[in-house]
Write a protein that holds these residues in place. Structure first.
Motif, PDB file in Angstrom:
ATOM      1  N   PHE A 159       0.579   5.601  -0.881  1.00 18.95           N
ATOM      2  CA  PHE A 159      -0.383   6.688  -1.034  1.00 18.95           C
ATOM      3  C   PHE A 159       0.332   8.005  -1.348  1.00 18.95           C
ATOM      4  CE2 PHE A 159      -3.700   4.110   0.844  1.00 18.95           C
ATOM      5  CZ  PHE A 159      -3.034   3.327   1.766  1.00 18.95           C
TER       6      PHE A 159
ATOM      7  N   TYR B 175      -0.334  12.166  -0.681  1.00 19.98           N
ATOM      8  CA  TYR B 175      -1.106  13.160   0.044  1.00 19.98           C
ATOM      9  C   TYR B 175      -0.668  14.555  -0.371  1.00 19.98           C
ATOM     10  CZ  TYR B 175      -2.696   9.705   3.532  1.00 19.98           C
ATOM     11  OH  TYR B 175      -3.285   8.635   4.178  1.00 19.98           O
TER      12      TYR B 175
ATOM     13  N   MET C 239       0.833  -1.193   0.000  1.00 22.33           N
ATOM     14  CA  MET C 239       0.000   0.000   0.000  1.00 22.33           C
ATOM     15  C   MET C 239       0.872   1.249   0.000  1.00 22.33           C
ATOM     16  SD  MET C 239      -2.866  -1.275   2.740  1.00 22.33           S
ATOM     17  CE  MET C 239      -4.012   0.034   2.364  1.00 22.33           C
TER      18      MET C 239
ATOM     19  N   VAL D  44       1.951   1.946   4.004  1.00 21.04           N
ATOM     20  CA  VAL D  44       1.547   1.164   5.169  1.00 21.04           C
ATOM     21  C   VAL D  44       2.486  -0.029   5.218  1.00 21.04           C
ATOM     22  CG1 VAL D  44      -0.257  -0.237   6.215  1.00 21.04           C
ATOM     23  CG2 VAL D  44      -0.826   1.932   5.131  1.00 21.04           C
TER      24      VAL D  44
ATOM     25  N   LEU E 101      -3.544  16.954   6.191  1.00 18.01           N
ATOM     26  CA  LEU E 101      -3.261  16.164   4.996  1.00 18.01           C
ATOM     27  C   LEU E 101      -4.540  15.736   4.300  1.00 18.01           C
ATOM     28  CD1 LEU E 101      -0.684  15.803   6.865  1.00 18.01           C
ATOM     29  CD2 LEU E 101      -0.275  13.751   5.533  1.00 18.01           C
TER      30      LEU E 101
ATOM     31  N   ARG F  46       1.669  -5.618   9.087  1.00 15.35           N
ATOM     32  CA  ARG F  46       0.334  -6.145   9.332  1.00 15.35           C
ATOM     33  C   ARG F  46      -0.425  -5.339  10.380  1.00 15.35           C
ATOM     34  NH1 ARG F  46       0.577 -12.519  10.062  1.00 15.35           N
ATOM     35  NH2 ARG F  46      -1.654 -12.173  10.088  1.00 15.35           N
ATOM     36  N   ARG F  47       0.333  -4.590  11.200  1.00 15.83           N
ATOM     37  CA  ARG F  47      -0.357  -3.750  12.181  1.00 15.83           C
ATOM     38  C   ARG F  47      -1.003  -2.548  11.514  1.00 15.83           C
ATOM     39  NH1 ARG F  47       3.002  -1.400  16.417  1.00 15.83           N
ATOM     40  NH2 ARG F  47       4.307  -0.837  14.648  1.00 15.83           N
ATOM     41  N   GLY F  48      -0.574  -2.267  10.290  1.00 12.78           N
ATOM     42  CA  GLY F  48      -1.144  -1.133   9.572  1.00 12.78           C
ATOM     43  C   GLY F  48      -0.500   0.191   9.907  1.00 12.78           C
ATOM     44  N   GLU F  49       0.745   0.178  10.395  1.00 15.30           N
ATOM     45  CA  GLU F  49       1.401   1.430  10.718  1.00 15.30           C
ATOM     46  C   GLU F  49       1.801   2.149   9.431  1.00 15.30           C
ATOM     47  OE1 GLU F  49       4.590   1.076  13.496  1.00 15.30           O
ATOM     48  OE2 GLU F  49       4.664   3.249  13.853  1.00 15.30           O
ATOM     49  N   GLN F  50       1.553   3.450   9.434  1.00 12.13           N
ATOM     50  CA  GLN F  50       1.796   4.256   8.252  1.00 12.13           C
ATOM     51  C   GLN F  50       3.053   5.085   8.445  1.00 12.13           C
ATOM     52  OE1 GLN F  50      -1.365   6.997   7.355  1.00 12.13           O
ATOM     53  NE2 GLN F  50      -0.891   7.038   5.189  1.00 12.13           N
ATOM     54  N   PHE F  51       3.867   5.136   7.372  1.00 10.39           N
ATOM     55  CA  PHE F  51       5.083   5.933   7.394  1.00 10.39           C
ATOM     56  C   PHE F  51       5.072   6.896   6.217  1.00 10.39           C
ATOM     57  CE2 PHE F  51       7.266   3.866  10.809  1.00 10.39           C
ATOM     58  CZ  PHE F  51       6.731   2.590  10.827  1.00 10.39           C
ATOM     59  N   PHE F  52       5.727   8.048   6.443  1.00 10.45           N
ATOM     60  CA  PHE F  52       5.728   9.091   5.440  1.00 10.45           C
ATOM     61  C   PHE F  52       7.133   9.412   4.969  1.00 10.45           C
ATOM     62  CE2 PHE F  52       1.470  10.863   5.105  1.00 10.45           C
ATOM     63  CZ  PHE F  52       0.837  10.234   6.148  1.00 10.45           C
ATOM     64  N   GLY F  53       7.213   9.824   3.702  1.00 10.19           N
ATOM     65  CA  GLY F  53       8.441  10.399   3.204  1.00 10.19           C
ATOM     66  C   GLY F  53       8.612  11.814   3.720  1.00 10.19           C
TER      67      GLY F  53
ATOM     68  N   LEU G 239       3.271  14.543  -0.152  1.00 12.48           N
ATOM     69  CA  LEU G 239       3.874  13.507   0.674  1.00 12.48           C
ATOM     70  C   LEU G 239       3.507  12.123   0.167  1.00 12.48           C
ATOM     71  CD1 LEU G 239       2.671  15.574   3.532  1.00 12.48           C
ATOM     72  CD2 LEU G 239       4.949  14.641   3.803  1.00 12.48           C
TER      73      LEU G 239
END
Lengths: 114, 111
Positions: A33, A35, A31, A96, A43, A99-106, A92
């Motif tokens: 994305f 933004y 996944m 994800v 965002l 499996r916990r679904g934690e999201q990280f950003f550039g 941005l």
């Protein structure tokens, strides 16, 4: 956690031109994305970048204005087309990671359109 | 439609104080809730992730709680420091994988 890089980090562009922003992840992710964060705002999701198929755009965003490519599971590009001053924002890339679904950003790309 | 609200919009406190940032959401059918920090002109740094089945998570001086039934989360910062000055964003992930952000709380810690 995932390490995400974006290029360019910032740019100043003329009205009517286009800019392509690159996002590179150090691991394969499903996944990804894109933004937008307009000055002083939170965002807003532009689209989900799907590997091997067309991106899924949110309401208010269209492919002609924001074409997205995702040729593999570690890389994506967002193009801001026919730019106007209203497109001045931070763009941005996000993934994800697990499996916990934690999201990280550039780190973001700061775009100024004159 | 999921809406995420953060209160207060801005907060200034003296160094050393404990503080609480609030986040509320309208639809309790969430997958998880995540707190981020954003420094001016920068990207977002993940602070804490709470799954829908969890009540709280802790990392160092930070503690985040989740009350899904009431649609609320709090971020507690202990012994605040000037380096904590930033905008703090709350984001909920819906079960359709869409992630909705609040508008953030701008925190300023006074030396």
């Amino acid at each position: 956690s995932a390490v995400i890089s974006q290029k360019p980090s910032r740019d100043i562009c003329q009205r009517g031109t286009s800019l392509t922003i690159q996002c590179q992840v150090d691991s394969q992710v499903t996944m990804m994305f894109w933004y937008r964060q307009q000055p002083g705002q939170s965002l807003t999701l532009i689209a989900t970048a799907n590997q091997g198929s067309e991106a899924t755009y949110e309401s208010g965003f269209v492919i002609d204005k924001f074409p997205i490519s995702r040729p593999n599971l570690t890389f994506s590009t967002l193009t801001v087309s026919n730019m106007s001053p209203e497109d001045s924002s931070i763009y941005l890339c996000s993934v994800v990671w697990d499996r916990r679904g934690e999201q990280f950003f550039g780190p973001g790309t700061r775009l100024t359109v004159l | 439609k999921q809406e995420v609200t953060q209160i207060p919009a801005a907060l200034s406190v003296p160094e050393g104080e404990n503080l609480v940032l609030n986040c509320s959401f309208t639809d309790s059918a969430i997958y998880n809730l995540q707190w981020f920090r954003q420094d001016p002109g920068k990207g977002l740094t993940s602070l804490l992730l709470i799954q829908s089945s969890q009540r709280e998570q802790t990392s160092g001086r930070l503690n985040a709680s989740l009350d899904k039934s009431s649609g609320r989360s709090t971020l507690y910062i202990a012994a605040s420091q000037p380096g904590d000055s930033a905008t703090y964003l709350c984001a909920v992930r819906r079960r359709d994988d869409k992630i909705i952000f609040g508008k953030g709380t701008r925190l300023h810690i006074l030396p």
